[in-house]
Design an enzyme around this catalytic site. Structure first.
Site, PDB file in Angstrom:
ATOM      1  N   HIS A  60      -1.225 -11.034  -5.786  1.00 58.19           N
ATOM      2  CA  HIS A  60      -1.905  -9.827  -5.319  1.00 58.19           C
ATOM      3  C   HIS A  60      -1.343  -8.608  -6.046  1.00 58.19           C
ATOM      4  O   HIS A  60      -0.138  -8.410  -6.089  1.00 58.19           O
ATOM      5  CB  HIS A  60      -1.737  -9.660  -3.807  1.00 58.19           C
ATOM      6  CG  HIS A  60      -2.700 -10.484  -3.015  1.00 58.19           C
ATOM      7  ND1 HIS A  60      -3.063 -10.187  -1.716  1.00 58.19           N
ATOM      8  CD2 HIS A  60      -3.400 -11.601  -3.351  1.00 58.19           C
ATOM      9  CE1 HIS A  60      -3.932 -11.070  -1.277  1.00 58.19           C
ATOM     10  NE2 HIS A  60      -4.150 -11.947  -2.254  1.00 58.19           N
ATOM     11  N   TYR A 116      -4.142  -3.307   6.007  1.00 56.16           N
ATOM     12  CA  TYR A 116      -3.337  -2.793   7.115  1.00 56.16           C
ATOM     13  C   TYR A 116      -4.108  -1.650   7.754  1.00 56.16           C
ATOM     14  O   TYR A 116      -4.416  -0.657   7.075  1.00 56.16           O
ATOM     15  CB  TYR A 116      -1.989  -2.268   6.619  1.00 56.16           C
ATOM     16  CG  TYR A 116      -1.046  -3.332   6.104  1.00 56.16           C
ATOM     17  CD1 TYR A 116       0.003  -3.792   6.900  1.00 56.16           C
ATOM     18  CD2 TYR A 116      -1.174  -3.863   4.819  1.00 56.16           C
ATOM     19  CE1 TYR A 116       0.901  -4.755   6.429  1.00 56.16           C
ATOM     20  CE2 TYR A 116      -0.290  -4.829   4.348  1.00 56.16           C
ATOM     21  CZ  TYR A 116       0.738  -5.264   5.155  1.00 56.16           C
ATOM     22  OH  TYR A 116       1.619  -6.217   4.683  1.00 56.16           O
ATOM     23  N   PRO A 166       7.530  -7.245  11.197  1.00 60.84           N
ATOM     24  CA  PRO A 166       6.823  -7.863  10.063  1.00 60.84           C
ATOM     25  C   PRO A 166       5.896  -6.917   9.307  1.00 60.84           C
ATOM     26  O   PRO A 166       5.303  -7.329   8.300  1.00 60.84           O
ATOM     27  CB  PRO A 166       6.031  -8.994  10.721  1.00 60.84           C
ATOM     28  CG  PRO A 166       5.820  -8.537  12.131  1.00 60.84           C
ATOM     29  CD  PRO A 166       7.046  -7.757  12.496  1.00 60.84           C
ATOM     30  N   LYS A 170       8.944  -8.004   5.023  1.00 55.97           N
ATOM     31  CA  LYS A 170      10.287  -8.016   4.438  1.00 55.97           C
ATOM     32  C   LYS A 170      11.222  -9.106   4.959  1.00 55.97           C
ATOM     33  O   LYS A 170      12.270  -9.347   4.365  1.00 55.97           O
ATOM     34  CB  LYS A 170      10.956  -6.646   4.679  1.00 55.97           C
ATOM     35  CG  LYS A 170      10.315  -5.523   3.907  1.00 55.97           C
ATOM     36  CD  LYS A 170      10.635  -5.623   2.440  1.00 55.97           C
ATOM     37  CE  LYS A 170       9.733  -4.772   1.582  1.00 55.97           C
ATOM     38  NZ  LYS A 170       8.713  -5.493   0.872  1.00 55.97           N
ATOM     39  N   TYR A 207       7.035  -2.041  -1.265  1.00 59.19           N
ATOM     40  CA  TYR A 207       6.260  -3.222  -0.876  1.00 59.19           C
ATOM     41  C   TYR A 207       6.535  -4.410  -1.801  1.00 59.19           C
ATOM     42  O   TYR A 207       6.695  -5.540  -1.334  1.00 59.19           O
ATOM     43  CB  TYR A 207       4.773  -2.895  -0.855  1.00 59.19           C
ATOM     44  CG  TYR A 207       3.933  -3.908  -0.097  1.00 59.19           C
ATOM     45  CD1 TYR A 207       3.795  -3.816   1.274  1.00 59.19           C
ATOM     46  CD2 TYR A 207       3.324  -4.963  -0.752  1.00 59.19           C
ATOM     47  CE1 TYR A 207       3.047  -4.754   1.975  1.00 59.19           C
ATOM     48  CE2 TYR A 207       2.565  -5.913  -0.062  1.00 59.19           C
ATOM     49  CZ  TYR A 207       2.435  -5.796   1.310  1.00 59.19           C
ATOM     50  OH  TYR A 207       1.711  -6.728   1.999  1.00 59.19           O
TER      51      TYR A 207
END
Length: 394
Positions: free
Chosen positions: A72, A201, A293, A297, A385
């Site tokens: 991704h 998200y 979550p 991480k 990220y």
């Protein structure tokens, strides 16, 4: 029985450490209180940072991941009826993340362990750590009712938040930092095609939602629920309706629903203990720290602990650099607290808290707007990220 490194816990962090040490010629034994099937049954993380992907390749267990994993290059933030794309690859100089389930990582590591002939002892009962603060630590355990002793040079505690490793350190030696969040994630695993090619998200007045996946045909979706919610109160129909309500209309209309094959509620917690070592005992992963979550991480932070301990032990056994052992906790905690911050930030700006009023809601929107409105802000999100660099062991 004797080995150089006794590893407590056969989850992905223990298996990865064992694989790296074995490849380097450093003998190790892994003790696990559960069965292999139980370990594989844990449905958890699925987003691997660039650093963990590279570490799995270094360990020689990446063949299936590289073949079946989904690379991704970005993800979407949804808030205030808008969709904002975070270009991970473009903002970080080419770094990406890999979608590959923790179960599959564990399966690959188990296969490599079996092929290597290195010793795993599953269903080891009553595991106890002894004399960790001496130069002769050892572990006792029971197998099929028979007591056994494992002498070692070092102990790696990879047995999670509820494991025996952290509990073996005198409480007065540890400083605990913790925040328990007043909500959890209701997660559903389904054999349906993902609603999007990338993760989504969503910050919504009804609560947080996440659209994730495990493969092109298996999805993992989450919605925020109160901490005391019961999974039995959420039949599939209710879950899908709630998820659609929290997504933009153009996404919700494309959502393919189906029967859940797994459904559970995970509590959210931030947790760190300092130091992450006691004598010759080194805490790894969830034994030392937990992250909510939201920032993906948890497993990745465990992998960076593994990398640090592995590189220290490599220098100890090959170069006699025993002074590096005392640096383990310091090196790990530098990265741990940065990951804790990012996970806390993502959780804070994307969820509805019980005291979220209209002012707080506007502050969340303003915070997200501030970060996505400039390349510097987007870069900050992206570099966290994909994963910050591992601390060098020198």
């Amino acid at each position: 029985m004797r080995t150089r490194v006794a590893i407590i816990g056969a989850g992905p962090s223990g298996l990865l450490l064992g694989q790296l040490l074995h490849k380097a010629g450093i003998d190790n034994v892994i003790l696990e209180r559960q069965s292999p099937d139980y370990v594989l049954g844990r449905i958890r993380a699925g987003v691997l940072e660039q650093g963990m992907v590279d570490l799995l390749r270094e360990a020689g267990v990446s063949e299936r991941m590289d073949r079946e994993g989904l690379v991704h290059t970005g993800f979407e933030l949804v808030f205030d009826d808008r969709r904002e794309h975070i270009d991970l690859q473009g903002l970080t100089g080419g770094k990406t993340v890999m979608i590959y389930g923790q179960t599959e990582v564990t399966r690959d590591l188990m296969a490599a362990r079996a092929a290597s002939g290195a010793l795993n002892i599953y269903e080891a009962a009553n595991v106890r750590l002894h004399d960790a603060d001496s130069d002769r630590p050892y572990v006792t355990f029971e197998k099929q009712g028979e007591s056994q002793r494992l002498d070692c040079d070092y102990i790696a505690g990879c047995d999670g938040f509820h494991g025996v490793s952290r509990q073996s350190i005198p409480a007065e030696r540890l400083k605990v930092f913790e925040r328990v969040y007043p909500f959890g994630w209701l997660g559903v695993l389904a054999d349906t095609p993902p609603v999007s090619d990338e993760l989504i998200y969503a910050n919504h007045p009804r609560g947080f939602a996440l659209c994730s996946m495990r493969s092109p045909t298996r999805t993992r979706y989450y919605v925020q629920v109160p901490a005391d919610e019961k999974v039995e109160e959420w039949p599939d129909e209710r879950f899908w309706a709630e998820l659609k309500a929290r997504l933009p209309a153009d996404i919700a209309v494309k959502l393919v629903t189906g029967p859940s094959i797994e459904k559970s509620i995970a509590p959210l917690r931030s947790f760190v203990v300092e130091p992450m070592q006691h004598g010759r005992l080194f805490l790894v992963g969830d034994a030392a720290h937990i992250v909510p979550p939201t920032g993906a991480k948890g497993l990745n932070l465990a992998a960076s602990d593994v990398a640090t301990l592995y590189r220290i032990l490599l220098k100890v056994y090959r170069e006699g650099r025993t002074e590096l052992l005392a640096k383990y906790s310091e090196l790990c905690l530098k990265r741990v607290w940065k990951a804790e911050r990012f996970s806390w930030w993502m959780t804070s700006v994307l969820h509805r808290f019980p005291d979220t009023d209209t002012f707080t809601q506007r502050m969340q929107q303003a915070e997200l707007e501030y970060y996505v409105s400039t390349e510097a802000g987007r870069t900050t999100i992206a570099e966290n990220y994909v994963g910050l660099p591992y601390e060098p062991v020198e």
